[in-house]
Design a protein around this motif. Structure first.
Motif, PDB file in Angstrom:
ATOM      1  N   PRO A   1       0.837  -1.208   0.000  1.00 25.98           N
ATOM      2  CA  PRO A   1       0.000   0.000   0.000  1.00 25.98           C
ATOM      3  C   PRO A   1       0.876   1.265   0.000  1.00 25.98           C
ATOM      4  O   PRO A   1       2.084   1.173   0.220  1.00 25.98           O
ATOM      5  N   PRO A   2       0.281   2.436  -0.208  1.00 28.76           N
ATOM      6  CA  PRO A   2       1.078   3.673  -0.161  1.00 28.76           C
ATOM      7  C   PRO A   2       1.769   3.820   1.191  1.00 28.76           C
ATOM      8  O   PRO A   2       1.136   3.641   2.240  1.00 28.76           O
ATOM      9  N   THR A   3       3.071   4.121   1.190  1.00 26.73           N
ATOM     10  CA  THR A   3       3.807   4.319   2.451  1.00 26.73           C
ATOM     11  C   THR A   3       3.617   5.775   2.876  1.00 26.73           C
ATOM     12  O   THR A   3       4.165   6.698   2.280  1.00 26.73           O
ATOM     13  N   THR A   4       2.830   5.932   3.930  1.00 24.70           N
ATOM     14  CA  THR A   4       2.409   7.274   4.335  1.00 24.70           C
ATOM     15  C   THR A   4       3.073   7.746   5.623  1.00 24.70           C
ATOM     16  O   THR A   4       2.855   8.871   6.061  1.00 24.70           O
ATOM     17  N   GLY A   5       3.858   6.878   6.278  1.00 25.70           N
ATOM     18  CA  GLY A   5       4.496   7.293   7.532  1.00 25.70           C
ATOM     19  C   GLY A   5       5.871   6.670   7.685  1.00 25.70           C
ATOM     20  O   GLY A   5       6.155   5.635   7.095  1.00 25.70           O
ATOM     21  N   PRO A   6       6.721   7.311   8.487  1.00 25.39           N
ATOM     22  CA  PRO A   6       8.060   6.751   8.722  1.00 25.39           C
ATOM     23  C   PRO A   6       8.010   5.570   9.676  1.00 25.39           C
ATOM     24  O   PRO A   6       7.023   5.361  10.367  1.00 25.39           O
ATOM     25  N   CYS A   7       9.091   4.822   9.699  1.00 23.37           N
ATOM     26  CA  CYS A   7       9.225   3.709  10.642  1.00 23.37           C
ATOM     27  C   CYS A   7      10.053   4.168  11.832  1.00 23.37           C
ATOM     28  O   CYS A   7      11.039   4.878  11.663  1.00 23.37           O
TER      29      CYS A   7
ATOM     30  N   CYS B   1       2.952  -5.484  12.443  1.00 21.77           N
ATOM     31  CA  CYS B   1       2.933  -4.016  12.388  1.00 21.77           C
ATOM     32  C   CYS B   1       2.734  -3.593  10.943  1.00 21.77           C
ATOM     33  O   CYS B   1       3.386  -4.135  10.034  1.00 21.77           O
ATOM     34  N   THR B   2       1.832  -2.623  10.724  1.00 22.29           N
ATOM     35  CA  THR B   2       1.630  -2.065   9.381  1.00 22.29           C
ATOM     36  C   THR B   2       1.714  -0.534   9.454  1.00 22.29           C
ATOM     37  O   THR B   2       1.179   0.163   8.597  1.00 22.29           O
ATOM     38  N   ALA B   3       2.394  -0.012  10.479  1.00 19.02           N
ATOM     39  CA  ALA B   3       2.288   1.415  10.807  1.00 19.02           C
ATOM     40  C   ALA B   3       2.659   2.350   9.654  1.00 19.02           C
ATOM     41  O   ALA B   3       2.010   3.385   9.472  1.00 19.02           O
TER      42      ALA B   3
ATOM     43  N   PHE C   1       2.117   2.037   6.663  1.00 16.90           N
ATOM     44  CA  PHE C   1       1.018   2.066   5.677  1.00 16.90           C
ATOM     45  C   PHE C   1      -0.285   2.572   6.305  1.00 16.90           C
ATOM     46  O   PHE C   1      -1.077   3.248   5.664  1.00 16.90           O
ATOM     47  N   SER C   2      -0.527   2.164   7.558  1.00 17.47           N
ATOM     48  CA  SER C   2      -1.841   2.402   8.164  1.00 17.47           C
ATOM     49  C   SER C   2      -1.859   3.579   9.131  1.00 17.47           C
ATOM     50  O   SER C   2      -2.917   4.102   9.453  1.00 17.47           O
ATOM     51  N   GLY C   3      -0.685   3.987   9.641  1.00 12.72           N
ATOM     52  CA  GLY C   3      -0.629   5.033  10.661  1.00 12.72           C
ATOM     53  C   GLY C   3      -0.906   4.510  12.064  1.00 12.72           C
ATOM     54  O   GLY C   3      -0.891   5.277  13.025  1.00 12.72           O
ATOM     55  N   ASN C   4      -1.158   3.193  12.193  1.00 13.00           N
ATOM     56  CA  ASN C   4      -1.422   2.621  13.524  1.00 13.00           C
ATOM     57  C   ASN C   4      -0.096   2.183  14.149  1.00 13.00           C
ATOM     58  O   ASN C   4       0.349   1.054  13.947  1.00 13.00           O
ATOM     59  N   TYR C   5       0.522   3.074  14.907  1.00 16.41           N
ATOM     60  CA  TYR C   5       1.825   2.773  15.508  1.00 16.41           C
ATOM     61  C   TYR C   5       1.627   1.992  16.792  1.00 16.41           C
ATOM     62  O   TYR C   5       0.978   2.477  17.719  1.00 16.41           O
ATOM     63  N   PRO C   6       2.185   0.781  16.875  1.00 13.16           N
ATOM     64  CA  PRO C   6       1.943  -0.046  18.055  1.00 13.16           C
ATOM     65  C   PRO C   6       2.664   0.436  19.307  1.00 13.16           C
ATOM     66  O   PRO C   6       2.302   0.039  20.405  1.00 13.16           O
ATOM     67  N   LEU C   7       3.680   1.283  19.167  1.00 15.41           N
ATOM     68  CA  LEU C   7       4.413   1.813  20.326  1.00 15.41           C
ATOM     69  C   LEU C   7       4.599   3.303  20.139  1.00 15.41           C
ATOM     70  O   LEU C   7       4.944   3.756  19.035  1.00 15.41           O
ATOM     71  N   ALA C   8       4.425   4.053  21.236  1.00 16.84           N
ATOM     72  CA  ALA C   8       4.642   5.509  21.155  1.00 16.84           C
ATOM     73  C   ALA C   8       6.101   5.781  20.812  1.00 16.84           C
ATOM     74  O   ALA C   8       6.985   4.994  21.152  1.00 16.84           O
ATOM     75  N   VAL C   9       6.351   6.885  20.140  1.00 15.85           N
ATOM     76  CA  VAL C   9       7.712   7.218  19.712  1.00 15.85           C
ATOM     77  C   VAL C   9       8.126   8.552  20.313  1.00 15.85           C
ATOM     78  O   VAL C   9       7.285   9.366  20.666  1.00 15.85           O
ATOM     79  N   PRO C  10       9.449   8.799  20.455  1.00 17.77           N
ATOM     80  CA  PRO C  10       9.901  10.012  21.135  1.00 17.77           C
ATOM     81  C   PRO C  10       9.681  11.264  20.306  1.00 17.77           C
ATOM     82  O   PRO C  10       9.594  11.198  19.086  1.00 17.77           O
ATOM     83  N   GLU C  11       9.597  12.385  20.990  1.00 21.07           N
ATOM     84  CA  GLU C  11       9.588  13.662  20.275  1.00 21.07           C
ATOM     85  C   GLU C  11      10.926  13.810  19.581  1.00 21.07           C
ATOM     86  O   GLU C  11      11.985  13.640  20.202  1.00 21.07           O
ATOM     87  N   PRO C  12      10.935  14.112  18.298  1.00 16.88           N
ATOM     88  CA  PRO C  12      12.172  14.065  17.526  1.00 16.88           C
ATOM     89  C   PRO C  12      13.270  14.983  18.021  1.00 16.88           C
ATOM     90  O   PRO C  12      14.426  14.600  18.087  1.00 16.88           O
ATOM     91  N   ASP C  13      12.917  16.206  18.420  1.00 16.96           N
ATOM     92  CA  ASP C  13      13.967  17.152  18.790  1.00 16.96           C
ATOM     93  C   ASP C  13      14.718  16.675  20.022  1.00 16.96           C
ATOM     94  O   ASP C  13      15.920  16.762  20.114  1.00 16.96           O
ATOM     95  N   HIS C  14      13.953  16.129  20.971  1.00 22.97           N
ATOM     96  CA  HIS C  14      14.561  15.647  22.199  1.00 22.97           C
ATOM     97  C   HIS C  14      15.517  14.495  21.906  1.00 22.97           C
ATOM     98  O   HIS C  14      16.662  14.466  22.329  1.00 22.97           O
ATOM     99  N   ALA C  15      15.010  13.543  21.106  1.00 24.86           N
ATOM    100  CA  ALA C  15      15.828  12.379  20.786  1.00 24.86           C
ATOM    101  C   ALA C  15      17.084  12.783  20.032  1.00 24.86           C
ATOM    102  O   ALA C  15      18.178  12.324  20.314  1.00 24.86           O
TER     103      ALA C  15
END
Ligand code: SF4
Length: 487
Positions: free
Chosen positions: A403-409, A460-462, A464-478
């Motif tokens: 499917p269309p890849t709409t989000g980063p991993c 995991c299909t995140a 493609f689907s946007g359903n991220y199974p685990l929360a991810v860090p705020e980018p600037d902080h990381a």
């Protein structure tokens, strides 16, 4: 599966290679226990896993007198890093190895794995396939407590957690360290007395156990086991820690139970088609993707042309399902290195053509279906459509076996910013116009999930689907804590 809808913002995944128009796997791992040629077997295993990381490789082995660990590593392909002399120096009967992918411009040698230290438990080496989503928090905590980091890799966090553990037994210290990690991790730890293998509770990345002679093998994909003439025993379970020592294999469950979220993109693209990952043949799954693609997006045409090598197996499935002949209308140059010097005078589409060249005899005067596994930025796909037209194709229909890849991993794959993913920004019709294709169609998400049958909830299909199974860090902080580098 409990999932978290992330807001649609430009939240980056691990920093991507500038301008890259593919997703990149971020590492392969192999471990050998109790074999007289452990390092040589690890070297062969890394050869088979080269597709999982081409920027650096390393092996750490025990010594014959059990007097510590020794390692060899360096930038480049496995063949560039090791020679007979170097492998002869790795003479113990246990070893772990790693192939690494990192971002361009920051492939610092200090980040090459396995990472090796000496602490109160003795010598230890660690290598990692995945991405820790809470590494920035753990690193901050460790720095506050006096840890001094040598690398910018999230894997080093685990080394410090192990070294600082209040436990007295090595096994408990490994368990305590990994219990604090969140995210994607298929990890190997080598000490003077044991080899440990750990898979995170969601099992994002593959890891399996096998046998070679009287010894054991742990590796990312079965293709490594095949090259060693090894025998598959089983997958390391999601959430399982195993210790292999002189008494055999000991298995522990050290994490709280979590829904399994294996990466479906391993089947679409990352894993080798001759591997089994997550207990499933990659080849057969890719054939199914091609068949489904034909069923849902069929079009009248004269020839099916795969984008080599990634689109090949799905194209076979597509051709078998439709009866339209498959021909190699694009040929890949397998000898292209990591960089090449362009001529001063511009050659049209030089970057793509150095890797792929059209076969005029296949394309001329024909209606062509081009099949690829995914579209990231769209720049390469656009050039391929143009290449087919220039070679005389009368129609070019583009088909994508995912499917269309709409989000980063955020779980161990190197991806561009959301704003750079063409499918996150444009409709399918807009992308078709950008590619200048006569038609464009993607595999529906539902069909991708059908390809793994009754196990669809364990994937995991995140992206493609946007359903991220685990929360991810705020980018600037990381990023402020880690800089640009990943392992
Ligand atoms: S986000 Fe995509 S690439 Fe990352 S683990 Fe999930 S399915 Fe795999």
């Amino acid at each position: 599966m409990s999932q978290i809808e992330l807001p649609v913002v430009d939240r980056p995944g691990p920093p991507g290679r500038d301008g890259a128009d593919r997703f990149h796997e971020e590492c392969g791992v192999v471990g050998i226990w109790n074999h007289p040629e452990a390092a040589r077997l690890a070297y062969l295993g890394l050869y088979a896993l080269q597709h999982r990381g081409q920027e650096a490789a390393g092996i750490v082995a025990t010594t014959p007198d059990r007097g510590g660990l020794v390692g060899v590593n360096g930038p480049g392909h496995v063949a560039d890093v090791f020679d007979v002399e170097k492998l002869d120096a790795l003479a113990g009967c246990a070893a772990i190895g790693h192939t690494r992918y990192s971002t361009a411009g920051d492939s610092s040698p200090k980040n090459i794995q396995p990472i090796q230290i000496e602490c109160k438990f003795g010598h230890i080496a660690v290598c990692h396939n995945g991405n820790l989503v809470n590494a920035h928090i753990l690193r901050h905590m460790l720095v506050q407590r006096g840890s001094i980091f040598r690398t910018t890799s999230d894997t080093e966090v685990l080394v410090h957690l192990f070294a600082k553990s209040g436990q007295t037994e090595e096994l408990e210290a490994v368990a305590e360290a990994v219990r604090q990690a969140e995210g994607a991790f298929s990890l190997l730890f080598l000490t003077e007395d044991a080899l440990y293998a750990v898979r995170d509770p969601r099992g994002f990345r593959p890891l399996l156990l096998g046998r070679a002679g009287d010894g054991y093998v742990v590796c990312s994909e079965t293709c490594a086991l095949d090259l060693l003439d090894g025998e598959y025993i089983r997958d390391i379970e999601a959430g399982e820690l195993i210790r292999i020592d002189g008494d055999g294999v000991h298995s522990l469950k050290v994490f709280d139970e979590a829904p399994v979220s294996q990466c479906i993109f391993e089947h679409v693209y990352f894993a080798r088609p001759d591997s089994r990952v997550f207990g499933r043949d990659v080849y057969k799954t890719r054939i199914k993707l091609g068949e489904s693609l034909a069923k849902h997006t069929g079009v009248d045409a004269d020839v099916v042309v795969p984008v080599p090598d990634s689109g090949l197996i799905a194209a076979i499935g597509y051709a078998q399902a439709t009866g339209i002949p498959l021909e190699m209308g694009l040929i890949r140059n397998h000898y292209v290195g990591r960089t090449f010097i362009e001529p001063r005078q511009s050659i049209r589409n030089f970057g793509v053509r150095v890797k792929l060249n059209p076969v005029h005899a296949v394309l001329r005067g024909r209606r062509v279906i081009l099949i690829d596994d995914s579209i990231v930025r769209g720049t390469t796909s656009r050039k391929l459509v143009q290449m087919a037209r220039n070679a005389g194709a009368t129609e070019v229909h583009f088909r994508v076996s995912s499917p269309p890849t709409t989000g980063p991993c955020h779980y161990g794959i190197d991806t561009p910013l959301r704003s750079e993913l063409i499918a996150a920004q444009q409709s399918v019709e807009e992308i078709r116009q950008y590619l200048n294709a006569d038609s464009l169609a993607y595999l529906p998400l539902e069909s991708l999930q059908d390809s793994v049958e009754e196990e669809r909830d364990r994937y995991c299909t995140a992206c493609f689907s946007g359903n991220y199974p685990l929360a991810v860090p705020e980018p600037d902080h990381a990023r402020s804590l880690f800089g640009k580098e990943r392992h």
